[in-house]
Design an enzyme around this catalytic site. Structure first.
Site, PDB file in Angstrom:
ATOM      1  N   SER A 125       0.834  -1.198   0.000  1.00 33.85           N
ATOM      2  CA  SER A 125       0.000   0.000   0.000  1.00 33.85           C
ATOM      3  C   SER A 125       0.877   1.258   0.000  1.00 33.85           C
ATOM      4  O   SER A 125       1.692   1.439  -0.908  1.00 33.85           O
ATOM      5  CB  SER A 125      -0.956  -0.049   1.193  1.00 33.85           C
ATOM      6  OG  SER A 125      -1.981   0.900   1.066  1.00 33.85           O
ATOM      7  N   ASP A 225     -10.335  -3.030  -5.118  1.00 30.38           N
ATOM      8  CA  ASP A 225      -9.374  -2.135  -4.473  1.00 30.38           C
ATOM      9  C   ASP A 225      -9.402  -0.784  -5.172  1.00 30.38           C
ATOM     10  O   ASP A 225      -9.333  -0.714  -6.413  1.00 30.38           O
ATOM     11  CB  ASP A 225      -7.971  -2.743  -4.542  1.00 30.38           C
ATOM     12  CG  ASP A 225      -6.916  -1.924  -3.806  1.00 30.38           C
ATOM     13  OD1 ASP A 225      -7.264  -0.906  -3.181  1.00 30.38           O
ATOM     14  OD2 ASP A 225      -5.742  -2.329  -3.842  1.00 30.38           O
ATOM     15  N   HIS A 255      -8.438  -4.649  -0.922  1.00 30.21           N
ATOM     16  CA  HIS A 255      -7.117  -4.047  -0.764  1.00 30.21           C
ATOM     17  C   HIS A 255      -6.245  -4.742   0.284  1.00 30.21           C
ATOM     18  O   HIS A 255      -6.647  -4.933   1.429  1.00 30.21           O
ATOM     19  CB  HIS A 255      -7.271  -2.565  -0.389  1.00 30.21           C
ATOM     20  CG  HIS A 255      -5.985  -1.858  -0.131  1.00 30.21           C
ATOM     21  ND1 HIS A 255      -5.062  -1.608  -1.124  1.00 30.21           N
ATOM     22  CD2 HIS A 255      -5.448  -1.356   1.016  1.00 30.21           C
ATOM     23  CE1 HIS A 255      -4.021  -0.976  -0.604  1.00 30.21           C
ATOM     24  NE2 HIS A 255      -4.226  -0.819   0.688  1.00 30.21           N
TER      25      HIS A 255
END
Length: 293
Positions: A125, A225, A255
């Site tokens: 991320s 996501d 995600h």
């Protein structure tokens, strides 16, 4: 929320395992946790890893289960960096910490049994954003011949305002109710890089015009996501630049489920992808070793 997810896990498949961990001091104000798996190899690779959390949340604690599972599955040492967080420490604090961590690993990794000529950098991320930018900068400045792999899990690669004429469909399709939400991602950006040009490649690596000679790179994306489309775009752009790219797409996940403290090893898909990523890293490093004189 991340700490609650971690504490609510009564059992994580595969833990405890034989991976050992110790605290490392990179600078007086920058620490990390080093994970050392059992290994018979004389060439022990070391991955500098940056956790997710929108540059605002997350820590070595929230990432601990993933690091232990991944170090065990891959046989690679992992240096999980407790980089500074926004809004108290906005850009470029986290990026500078990531760069310092890689440079520290180059100089001091051997003291802990790592082969400094076989470094990797990775993140998930927002940590994937830091890893991507750090790899681009290091390889452009020094060639970073000791950097052998880049691993980006559901990475942030582009500011949503970098090009208003090309909005990402995933920001609308997956805007709410699927974990990371579009407005949350925009808020993260406002905390981390409020005064920075959205198209600056030091925050939006997708905007890099000329990529350096990067090592083999893995990028994962997930169907549900917000960051799906920019991750795919980054994989496509790296490949077009001649970089060896492996893109793994999870059609039925949201995600960052492979590394998140709330989902790591919880679902069969998470466990399977974690081991698939570990296999990619082992293959990549084996190819590097076989090509060395």
């Amino acid at each position: 929320m991340m700490m609650t997810a971690l504490k609510n896990r009564e059992h994580i498949n595969g833990l405890p395992n034989s991976v050992q961990a110790e605290r490392i001091q990179i600078r007086p104000d920058l620490s990390a946790r080093l994970y050392i798996p059992e290994s018979q190899s004389s060439k022990r690779s070391l991955m500098v890893y940056l956790h997710g959390g929108g540059w605002v949340a997350g820590s070595v604690e929230t990432l601990d289960p993933f690091c232990r599972l991944f170090a065990h599955a891959s046989g690679v040492m992992m240096l999980s960096v407790d980089y500074r967080l926004a809004p108290e420490s906005p850009y470029p604090a986290a990026l500078n910490d990531a760069l310092d961590a890689v440079r520290w690993a180059t100089l001091h990794g051997a003291a802990f049994g790592a082969d400094a000529s076989r470094l990797c950098v990775g993140g998930d991320s927002a940590g994937g954003n830091l890893a991507a930018v750090a790899a681009n900068l290091l390889c452009a400045e020094t060639g970073a011949s000791n950097l052998k792999a880049v691993m980006l899990l559901c990475p942030v690669t582009d500011h949503p305002n970098a090009d208003p004429n090309t909005p990402y469909v995933s920001y609308f399709e997956n805007a709410i109710g699927l974990g990371l939400e579009a407005n949350t991602m925009r808020w993260f950006w406002s905390q981390y890089a409020q005064q920075i040009n959205p198209a600056d490649p030091k925050i939006s690596p997708l905007r890099t015009k000329h990529f350096p000679n990067l090592p083999p790179t893995l990028i994962t994306t997930s169907e549900y996501d917000v960051l799906r489309d920019e991750g795919m775009a980054y994989a496509k752009k790296l490949s077009a630049a001649g970089i060896k790219v492996t893109h793994m797409h999870a059609h039925d996940m949201n995600h960052n489920t492979t590394a998140s403290p709330g989902t790591v090893a919880r679902f069969a898909q998470c466990d399977a992808q974690l081991h698939e990523i570990a296999q990619w890293l082992r293959r990549t490093l084996s190819a590097v070793e076989s090509s060395e004189p």
